[in-house]
Scaffold this motif. Structure first.
Motif, PDB file in Angstrom:
ATOM      1  N   PRO A  77      -0.587  11.843  23.468  1.00 36.99           N
ATOM      2  CA  PRO A  77       0.212  11.714  22.243  1.00 36.99           C
ATOM      3  C   PRO A  77       0.064  12.953  21.375  1.00 36.99           C
ATOM      4  CG  PRO A  77      -1.786  10.384  22.077  1.00 36.99           C
ATOM      5  CD  PRO A  77      -1.749  10.909  23.482  1.00 36.99           C
ATOM      6  N   THR A  78       1.141  13.371  20.766  1.00 37.05           N
ATOM      7  CA  THR A  78       1.127  14.573  19.933  1.00 37.05           C
ATOM      8  C   THR A  78       0.896  14.258  18.461  1.00 37.05           C
ATOM      9  OG1 THR A  78       3.535  14.449  19.684  1.00 37.05           O
ATOM     10  CG2 THR A  78       2.672  15.792  21.504  1.00 37.05           C
ATOM     11  N   ASN A  79       0.859  12.975  18.114  1.00 38.00           N
ATOM     12  CA  ASN A  79       0.741  12.588  16.707  1.00 38.00           C
ATOM     13  C   ASN A  79      -0.540  11.823  16.402  1.00 38.00           C
ATOM     14  OD1 ASN A  79       1.533  10.398  18.235  1.00 38.00           O
ATOM     15  ND2 ASN A  79       2.885   9.544  16.668  1.00 38.00           N
ATOM     16  N   MET A  80      -1.524  11.897  17.312  1.00 34.16           N
ATOM     17  CA  MET A  80      -2.793  11.200  17.095  1.00 34.16           C
ATOM     18  C   MET A  80      -3.932  12.212  17.185  1.00 34.16           C
ATOM     19  SD  MET A  80      -1.404   8.267  16.665  1.00 34.16           S
ATOM     20  CE  MET A  80      -2.748   7.084  16.569  1.00 34.16           C
ATOM     21  N   ASP A  81      -5.063  11.881  16.559  1.00 33.93           N
ATOM     22  CA  ASP A  81      -6.171  12.825  16.538  1.00 33.93           C
ATOM     23  C   ASP A  81      -6.985  12.775  17.829  1.00 33.93           C
ATOM     24  OD1 ASP A  81      -7.801  10.546  16.367  1.00 33.93           O
ATOM     25  OD2 ASP A  81      -8.079  10.737  14.203  1.00 33.93           O
ATOM     26  N   ALA A  82      -7.944  13.674  17.930  1.00 35.62           N
ATOM     27  CA  ALA A  82      -8.735  13.808  19.154  1.00 35.62           C
ATOM     28  C   ALA A  82      -9.534  12.543  19.446  1.00 35.62           C
ATOM     29  CB  ALA A  82      -9.660  15.011  19.046  1.00 35.62           C
ATOM     30  N   PRO A 137       5.866   3.480   0.310  1.00 34.43           N
ATOM     31  CA  PRO A 137       5.889   4.937   0.196  1.00 34.43           C
ATOM     32  C   PRO A 137       4.547   5.545   0.598  1.00 34.43           C
ATOM     33  CG  PRO A 137       6.908   3.934  -1.728  1.00 34.43           C
ATOM     34  CD  PRO A 137       6.297   2.815  -0.942  1.00 34.43           C
ATOM     35  N   GLY A 138       4.609   6.581   1.418  1.00 32.05           N
ATOM     36  CA  GLY A 138       3.399   7.275   1.819  1.00 32.05           C
ATOM     37  C   GLY A 138       2.685   6.685   3.018  1.00 32.05           C
ATOM     38  N   VAL A 139       3.099   5.505   3.482  1.00 29.27           N
ATOM     39  CA  VAL A 139       2.470   4.864   4.640  1.00 29.27           C
ATOM     40  C   VAL A 139       3.253   5.242   5.892  1.00 29.27           C
ATOM     41  CG1 VAL A 139       1.849   2.687   5.736  1.00 29.27           C
ATOM     42  CG2 VAL A 139       1.616   2.956   3.260  1.00 29.27           C
ATOM     43  N   THR A 140       2.577   5.785   6.868  1.00 28.23           N
ATOM     44  CA  THR A 140       3.228   6.220   8.103  1.00 28.23           C
ATOM     45  C   THR A 140       3.148   5.138   9.173  1.00 28.23           C
ATOM     46  OG1 THR A 140       1.195   7.167   9.029  1.00 28.23           O
ATOM     47  CG2 THR A 140       2.552   8.588   7.606  1.00 28.23           C
ATOM     48  N   LEU A 141       3.953   5.290  10.210  1.00 29.20           N
ATOM     49  CA  LEU A 141       3.866   4.384  11.354  1.00 29.20           C
ATOM     50  C   LEU A 141       2.473   4.414  11.971  1.00 29.20           C
ATOM     51  CD1 LEU A 141       7.236   5.077  13.224  1.00 29.20           C
ATOM     52  CD2 LEU A 141       6.568   2.927  12.117  1.00 29.20           C
ATOM     53  N   THR A 179      -0.438   5.081  10.520  1.00 32.55           N
ATOM     54  CA  THR A 179      -1.396   4.353   9.683  1.00 32.55           C
ATOM     55  C   THR A 179      -1.148   2.858   9.747  1.00 32.55           C
ATOM     56  OG1 THR A 179      -1.592   6.229   8.169  1.00 32.55           O
ATOM     57  CG2 THR A 179      -2.265   4.074   7.335  1.00 32.55           C
ATOM     58  N   ASN A 180       0.101   2.473   9.602  1.00 36.22           N
ATOM     59  CA  ASN A 180       0.450   1.059   9.572  1.00 36.22           C
ATOM     60  C   ASN A 180       0.074   0.337  10.855  1.00 36.22           C
ATOM     61  OD1 ASN A 180       3.283  -0.933   9.991  1.00 36.22           O
ATOM     62  ND2 ASN A 180       1.826  -1.310   8.343  1.00 36.22           N
ATOM     63  N   CYS A 181       0.133   1.037  11.975  1.00 35.26           N
ATOM     64  CA  CYS A 181      -0.173   0.414  13.267  1.00 35.26           C
ATOM     65  C   CYS A 181      -1.594  -0.132  13.306  1.00 35.26           C
ATOM     66  CB  CYS A 181       0.028   1.442  14.385  1.00 35.26           C
ATOM     67  SG  CYS A 181      -0.029   0.723  16.036  1.00 35.26           S
ATOM     68  N   PHE A 182      -2.495   0.463  12.536  1.00 34.25           N
ATOM     69  CA  PHE A 182      -3.899   0.061  12.574  1.00 34.25           C
ATOM     70  C   PHE A 182      -4.355  -0.580  11.266  1.00 34.25           C
ATOM     71  CE2 PHE A 182      -3.368   3.437  15.684  1.00 34.25           C
ATOM     72  CZ  PHE A 182      -3.843   2.794  16.823  1.00 34.25           C
ATOM     73  N   GLU A 183      -3.384  -0.986  10.450  1.00 32.43           N
ATOM     74  CA  GLU A 183      -3.689  -1.703   9.210  1.00 32.43           C
ATOM     75  C   GLU A 183      -2.726  -2.887   9.094  1.00 32.43           C
ATOM     76  OE1 GLU A 183      -3.605   1.024   5.927  1.00 32.43           O
ATOM     77  OE2 GLU A 183      -5.378   2.117   6.615  1.00 32.43           O
ATOM     78  N   SER A 233      -7.254  -3.840  12.086  1.00 33.25           N
ATOM     79  CA  SER A 233      -7.460  -3.660  10.649  1.00 33.25           C
ATOM     80  C   SER A 233      -8.907  -3.285  10.391  1.00 33.25           C
ATOM     81  CB  SER A 233      -7.123  -4.944   9.882  1.00 33.25           C
ATOM     82  OG  SER A 233      -7.461  -4.807   8.510  1.00 33.25           O
ATOM     83  N   PRO A 234      -9.144  -2.281   9.537  1.00 32.97           N
ATOM     84  CA  PRO A 234     -10.529  -1.932   9.195  1.00 32.97           C
ATOM     85  C   PRO A 234     -11.253  -3.054   8.470  1.00 32.97           C
ATOM     86  CG  PRO A 234      -8.981  -0.753   7.778  1.00 32.97           C
ATOM     87  CD  PRO A 234      -8.173  -1.405   8.860  1.00 32.97           C
ATOM     88  N   THR A 235     -10.497  -3.999   7.894  1.00 36.96           N
ATOM     89  CA  THR A 235     -11.152  -5.109   7.186  1.00 36.96           C
ATOM     90  C   THR A 235     -11.867  -6.052   8.151  1.00 36.96           C
ATOM     91  OG1 THR A 235      -9.151  -6.478   7.245  1.00 36.96           O
ATOM     92  CG2 THR A 235      -9.430  -5.027   5.351  1.00 36.96           C
ATOM     93  N   ASN A 236     -11.565  -5.963   9.433  1.00 40.57           N
ATOM     94  CA  ASN A 236     -12.236  -6.833  10.398  1.00 40.57           C
ATOM     95  C   ASN A 236     -13.618  -6.319  10.785  1.00 40.57           C
ATOM     96  OD1 ASN A 236     -10.100  -8.614  10.553  1.00 40.57           O
ATOM     97  ND2 ASN A 236      -9.173  -7.629  12.331  1.00 40.57           N
TER      98      ASN A 236
END
Length: 277
Positions: A72-77, A205-209, A211-215, A248-251
């Motif tokens: 993927p070109t849009n995710m970190d290492a 506003p400001g929330v990307t796909l 970010t949202n995928c993991f929240e 979700s990080p809340t888990n």
């Protein structure tokens, strides 16, 4: 089914406990976590522990490295490291743990392949899976090259594999612009897993796909048309391996008992709201 997303912060024994407490009979596992567990104990010991809890490990999720341009070109290492596992090792894990279903993520960028090229790659990995007794299910994810339910089903259908199916996820359905008409095009028996989650209909506003995928929100806590979706799936007799998949990080700090309660209650409530409990 208890999805790995809900219990990935827990040990294997705790994952089984959460699944048992939720009164779910099935558990999915992430390949890296399964591999690490197999380095600590034998496959037979893992299977005995699952059986003692009344749980079957039914799905390995996901396989991303099944085509040459999968990165993927849009995710970190760190994301790449977490999802990088060869197909051969992936299917070895399936064989060891007698897992019959596997989820396939299309993490390549949109436009890097033609439709026919994706079909060719999927057909090849489906044949490899069949050698290990594993049925492959393709998941549409709007972050990458297979955005909609129609996209995923057309690839599976054109692959010619009579057993392969799709993963249906409500967040990807909403964010990818899938429609009820697209969902109705898929034969019910080829929808092998249904992942329920929730959120706002439009991204704030400001929330990307990404970010949202993991929240994600628990089913019933947002605005997704879950009742309409579930009624369509029920009409198609497509409610199998149903689970509340909530990255979700809340888990992360929640106990097995708390994860079990949230998983069970959100799923039961949502199914009841749709009249399909």
């Amino acid at each position: 089914m208890m999805p790995f997303a809900n219990v990935r912060h827990l040990s294997y024994a705790e994952q089984l406990e959460a699944t048992r407490l939720a009164d779910f009979g099935q558990l999915s596992m992430h390949p890296h976590q399964a591999r690490a567990e197999l380095e600590r104990r034998t496959a037979e010991e893992m299977l005995r522990m699952a059986a003692d809890a009344g749980v079957e490990i039914t799905r390995l999720d996901p396989l991303s490295n099944w085509n040459p341009l999968w990165l993927p070109t849009n995710m970190d290492a760190q994301y790449v490291r977490d999802f990088d596992i060869s197909a051969s090792q992936f299917f070895e894990i399936c064989e060891a743990l007698r897992i019959r279903y596997a989820s396939v993520n299309a993490t390549f960028a949109a436009g890097v392949y033609t439709h026919d090229e994706v079909v060719e790659h999927f057909a090849a990995v489906a044949r490899r899976g069949a050698e290990s007794g594993v049925i492959l299910d393709l998941e549409n994810i709007p972050l990458w090259g297979v955005r909609t339910v129609r996209d995923a089903w057309s690839i599976v259908a054109d692959s010619g594999d009579a057993d392969a199916g799709i993963v249906f996820d409500t967040l990807h359905y909403v964010r990818g612009g899938s429609t009820p008409e697209m969902l109705r095009e898929v034969p019910g028996e080829r929808i092998h897993v249904v992942q329920l989650n929730d959120g706002p209909l439009s991204l704030p506003p400001g929330v990307t796909l990404e970010t949202n995928c993991f929240e994600r929100d628990w089913p019933g806590e947002g605005e997704f048309p879950l009742v309409e979706i579930l009624r369509i799936l029920a009409e198609k007799d497509a409610l199998r391996q149903v689970n509340p998949e909530v990255f979700s990080p809340t888990n992360d700090g929640r106990s097995p008992a708390e994860i079990a309660r949230l998983s069970r209650e959100s799923l039961q409530r949502t199914l009841a709201d749709a009249g399909v409990a």
